[in-house]
Design a protein around this motif. Structure first.
Motif, mmCIF file in Angstrom:
data_model
loop_
_atom_site.group_PDB
_atom_site.id
_atom_site.type_symbol
_atom_site.label_atom_id
_atom_site.label_comp_id
_atom_site.label_asym_id
_atom_site.label_seq_id
_atom_site.Cartn_x
_atom_site.Cartn_y
_atom_site.Cartn_z
ATOM 1 N N THR A 96 0.816 -1.214 0.000
ATOM 2 C CA THR A 96 0.000 0.000 0.000
ATOM 3 C C THR A 96 0.847 1.261 0.000
ATOM 4 O OG1 THR A 96 -1.715 -1.168 1.234
ATOM 5 C CG2 THR A 96 -1.832 1.225 1.210
ATOM 6 N N ARG A 97 1.961 1.240 0.728
ATOM 7 C CA ARG A 97 2.774 2.436 0.847
ATOM 8 C C ARG A 97 3.894 2.514 -0.191
ATOM 9 N NH1 ARG A 97 4.158 -1.213 4.755
ATOM 10 N NH2 ARG A 97 6.364 -1.683 5.143
ATOM 11 N N SER A 98 3.870 1.646 -1.217
ATOM 12 C CA SER A 98 4.949 1.604 -2.209
ATOM 13 C C SER A 98 4.867 2.771 -3.170
ATOM 14 C CB SER A 98 4.881 0.298 -3.010
ATOM 15 O OG SER A 98 5.065 -0.807 -2.167
ATOM 16 N N ALA A 99 5.999 3.026 -3.830
ATOM 17 C CA ALA A 99 6.026 4.017 -4.906
ATOM 18 C C ALA A 99 5.258 3.478 -6.109
ATOM 19 C CB ALA A 99 7.478 4.304 -5.310
ATOM 20 N N VAL A 100 4.636 4.381 -6.863
ATOM 21 C CA VAL A 100 3.957 3.991 -8.092
ATOM 22 C C VAL A 100 4.997 3.943 -9.204
ATOM 23 C CG1 VAL A 100 2.197 4.606 -9.773
ATOM 24 C CG2 VAL A 100 1.789 5.017 -7.333
ATOM 25 N N LEU A 101 5.100 2.786 -9.876
ATOM 26 C CA LEU A 101 6.159 2.580 -10.858
ATOM 27 C C LEU A 101 5.584 2.267 -12.231
ATOM 28 C CD1 LEU A 101 8.407 0.274 -8.657
ATOM 29 C CD2 LEU A 101 8.637 2.731 -8.984
ATOM 30 N N VAL A 102 6.485 2.303 -13.228
ATOM 31 C CA VAL A 102 6.077 1.932 -14.585
ATOM 32 C C VAL A 102 6.245 0.434 -14.823
ATOM 33 C CG1 VAL A 102 6.596 4.181 -15.554
ATOM 34 C CG2 VAL A 102 8.383 2.439 -15.485
ATOM 35 N N THR A 103 6.672 -0.312 -13.834
ATOM 36 C CA THR A 103 6.937 -1.740 -14.011
ATOM 37 C C THR A 103 5.658 -2.556 -13.869
ATOM 38 O OG1 THR A 103 7.575 -1.848 -11.682
ATOM 39 C CG2 THR A 103 9.334 -1.651 -13.283
ATOM 40 N N GLU A 104 4.676 -2.280 -14.699
ATOM 41 C CA GLU A 104 3.466 -3.086 -14.704
ATOM 42 C C GLU A 104 3.737 -4.400 -15.434
ATOM 43 O OE1 GLU A 104 0.889 -2.370 -13.054
ATOM 44 O OE2 GLU A 104 1.267 -0.267 -12.576
ATOM 45 N N VAL A 105 2.904 -5.399 -15.176
ATOM 46 C CA VAL A 105 3.036 -6.676 -15.861
ATOM 47 C C VAL A 105 2.916 -6.459 -17.368
ATOM 48 C CG1 VAL A 105 1.968 -8.936 -16.211
ATOM 49 C CG2 VAL A 105 2.174 -7.993 -13.903
ATOM 50 N N TRP A 145 14.548 4.089 -6.632
ATOM 51 C CA TRP A 145 15.718 3.221 -6.742
ATOM 52 C C TRP A 145 15.281 1.765 -6.641
ATOM 53 C CZ3 TRP A 145 17.364 0.041 -2.583
ATOM 54 C CH2 TRP A 145 16.697 0.273 -1.376
ATOM 55 N N SER A 146 16.080 0.870 -7.227
ATOM 56 C CA SER A 146 15.710 -0.545 -7.281
ATOM 57 C C SER A 146 16.928 -1.419 -7.054
ATOM 58 C CB SER A 146 15.117 -0.896 -8.657
ATOM 59 O OG SER A 146 13.994 -0.097 -8.960
ATOM 60 N N VAL A 147 16.689 -2.580 -6.494
ATOM 61 C CA VAL A 147 17.709 -3.627 -6.384
ATOM 62 C C VAL A 147 17.111 -4.907 -6.939
ATOM 63 C CG1 VAL A 147 18.859 -2.589 -4.397
ATOM 64 C CG2 VAL A 147 17.014 -4.236 -4.029
ATOM 65 N N ALA A 148 17.970 -5.809 -7.414
ATOM 66 C CA ALA A 148 17.486 -7.065 -7.975
ATOM 67 C C ALA A 148 18.568 -8.129 -7.860
ATOM 68 C CB ALA A 148 17.081 -6.899 -9.438
ATOM 69 N N ALA A 149 18.145 -9.371 -7.802
ATOM 70 C CA ALA A 149 19.054 -10.513 -7.772
ATOM 71 C C ALA A 149 18.495 -11.589 -8.691
ATOM 72 C CB ALA A 149 19.216 -11.053 -6.352
ATOM 73 N N ALA A 150 19.390 -12.387 -9.247
ATOM 74 C CA ALA A 150 18.999 -13.405 -10.220
ATOM 75 C C ALA A 150 18.587 -14.701 -9.539
ATOM 76 C CB ALA A 150 20.142 -13.672 -11.185
ATOM 77 N N SER A 182 11.637 -2.121 -5.518
ATOM 78 C CA SER A 182 11.838 -0.689 -5.730
ATOM 79 C C SER A 182 11.170 0.112 -4.625
ATOM 80 C CB SER A 182 11.255 -0.257 -7.087
ATOM 81 O OG SER A 182 11.857 -0.976 -8.145
ATOM 82 N N GLN A 183 11.813 1.219 -4.259
ATOM 83 C CA GLN A 183 11.272 2.148 -3.286
ATOM 84 C C GLN A 183 11.618 3.569 -3.702
ATOM 85 O OE1 GLN A 183 12.990 0.869 0.498
ATOM 86 N NE2 GLN A 183 11.158 -0.311 0.984
ATOM 87 N N ARG A 184 11.006 4.546 -3.039
ATOM 88 C CA ARG A 184 11.354 5.936 -3.280
ATOM 89 C C ARG A 184 12.776 6.201 -2.807
ATOM 90 N NH1 ARG A 184 6.065 6.102 -1.303
ATOM 91 N NH2 ARG A 184 4.541 6.995 -2.742
ATOM 92 N N THR A 185 13.488 7.026 -3.531
ATOM 93 C CA THR A 185 14.855 7.372 -3.151
ATOM 94 C C THR A 185 14.899 7.992 -1.766
ATOM 95 O OG1 THR A 185 15.416 7.718 -5.481
ATOM 96 C CG2 THR A 185 16.904 8.675 -3.850
ATOM 97 N N SER A 186 13.855 8.706 -1.396
ATOM 98 C CA SER A 186 13.807 9.333 -0.072
ATOM 99 C C SER A 186 13.798 8.308 1.058
ATOM 100 C CB SER A 186 12.572 10.229 0.037
ATOM 101 O OG SER A 186 11.387 9.484 -0.204
ATOM 102 N N ASP A 187 13.461 7.049 0.730
ATOM 103 C CA ASP A 187 13.434 5.995 1.744
ATOM 104 C C ASP A 187 14.725 5.188 1.772
ATOM 105 O OD1 ASP A 187 10.806 6.697 2.328
ATOM 106 O OD2 ASP A 187 9.984 5.284 0.865
ATOM 107 N N ALA A 188 15.718 5.583 0.963
ATOM 108 C CA ALA A 188 16.913 4.764 0.755
ATOM 109 C C ALA A 188 18.023 5.077 1.745
ATOM 110 C CB ALA A 188 17.423 4.938 -0.672
ATOM 111 N N GLY A 189 17.750 4.966 3.036
ATOM 112 C CA GLY A 189 18.794 5.064 4.034
ATOM 113 C C GLY A 189 19.676 3.831 4.003
#
Length: 260
Positions: free
Chosen positions: A122-131, A203-208, A223-230
């Protein structure tokens, strides 16, 4: 059903492709012949056919062979089937609930990242990564987590032009050489990261995740908002993403991934 004479040839072709898939780097034809216990003439004939179909690439200076773009295309087509989504879906839901991030499952489709699943807290950033969305793989953490598994020959086949690569926000690798440097850093780290290369302020992180051959076949991203990237937030999210990719690897019959 093919004739009996065609079956051994098909079996040898599959065995050759599997041997290339298992190798972390391109392989000489003589080494393939030894591993498969086949005459060199047979191996060279199979390689010539596979090269014409784009399934393998030849590195003449090194006298070695590697998988081609065609092999990646077939792998991506397989991964788009419902089975992978069913295996990954519960894991992504758990990851989104535990981290509050927008999480996604991606595969390579040519030079694009194709997103198969998305779970959004619910509190996530809105992204363009739709299915179903495709984004340039070299800009996304999800795509780079998979490109990091490609050999130099495979990257050259995917990005034959030495000129500028596409960009969306003015950030990210702009040339094939810069992409190689970025991927080398991400290989050493064990996970991929992008900040604002796709969407400003995100910002985003990913692993294979890997299959039974050890090949990277899908990526788990968050992915999260950059403002949350502590610092603590990044560390916690990386650990959760890598752990989820490891769990998916286990479901695919692959080896465990290395933790962050």
């Amino acid at each position: 059903m093919g004739s009996s004479s065609s079956i051994p040839a098909a079996t040898r072709t599959v065995a050759l492709l599997r041997e290339l898939a298992r190798s972390p780097r391109p392989v000489p034809a003589t080494a393939l012949a030894r591993a498969l216990e086949l005459p060199r003439s047979t191996v060279y004939h199979l390689l010539a056919v596979l090269e014409r179909e784009g399934m393998v690439v030849h590195l003449p200076e090194e006298r070695r062979w590697g998988l081609g773009v065609g092999a990646f295309e077939i792998g991506s087509a397989y991964l788009r089937h419902d089975g992978l989504s069913r295996l990954a879906g519960p894991l992504l839901r758990d990851l989104a609930a535990a981290t509050g991030a927008t999480v996604h499952l991606g595969v390579l489709d040519g030079r694009d990242t194709l997103y198969l699943l998305k779970e959004q807290a619910t509190r996530s950033a809105v992204l363009v990564t739709e299915v179903g969305v495709r984004l340039p793989a070299h800009l996304t953490a999800s795509g780079r987590a998979l490109l990091a598994d490609a050999s130099r020959a495979q990257l050259t086949a995917l990005y034959p032009d030495r000129g500028a690569l596409a960009d969306r926000t003015g950030r990210g690798p702009r040339t094939r050489a810069a992409l190689r440097r970025t991927l080398a850093e991400e290989v050493a780290r064990g996970w991929a990261h992008e900040d604002g290369e796709v969407t400003p302020g995100v910002w985003s992180v990913a692993a294979a995740a890997r299959d039974h051959t050890g090949r990277a076949v899908a990526s788990v991203g968050a992915s999260q908002r950059t403002s949350d990237a502590g610092t603590a937030a990044v560390s916690d999210l990386v650990a959760a993403v890598v752990a989820t990719a490891d769990r998916l690897t286990g479901r695919l019959g692959g080896p465990a991934t290395t933790g962050a």
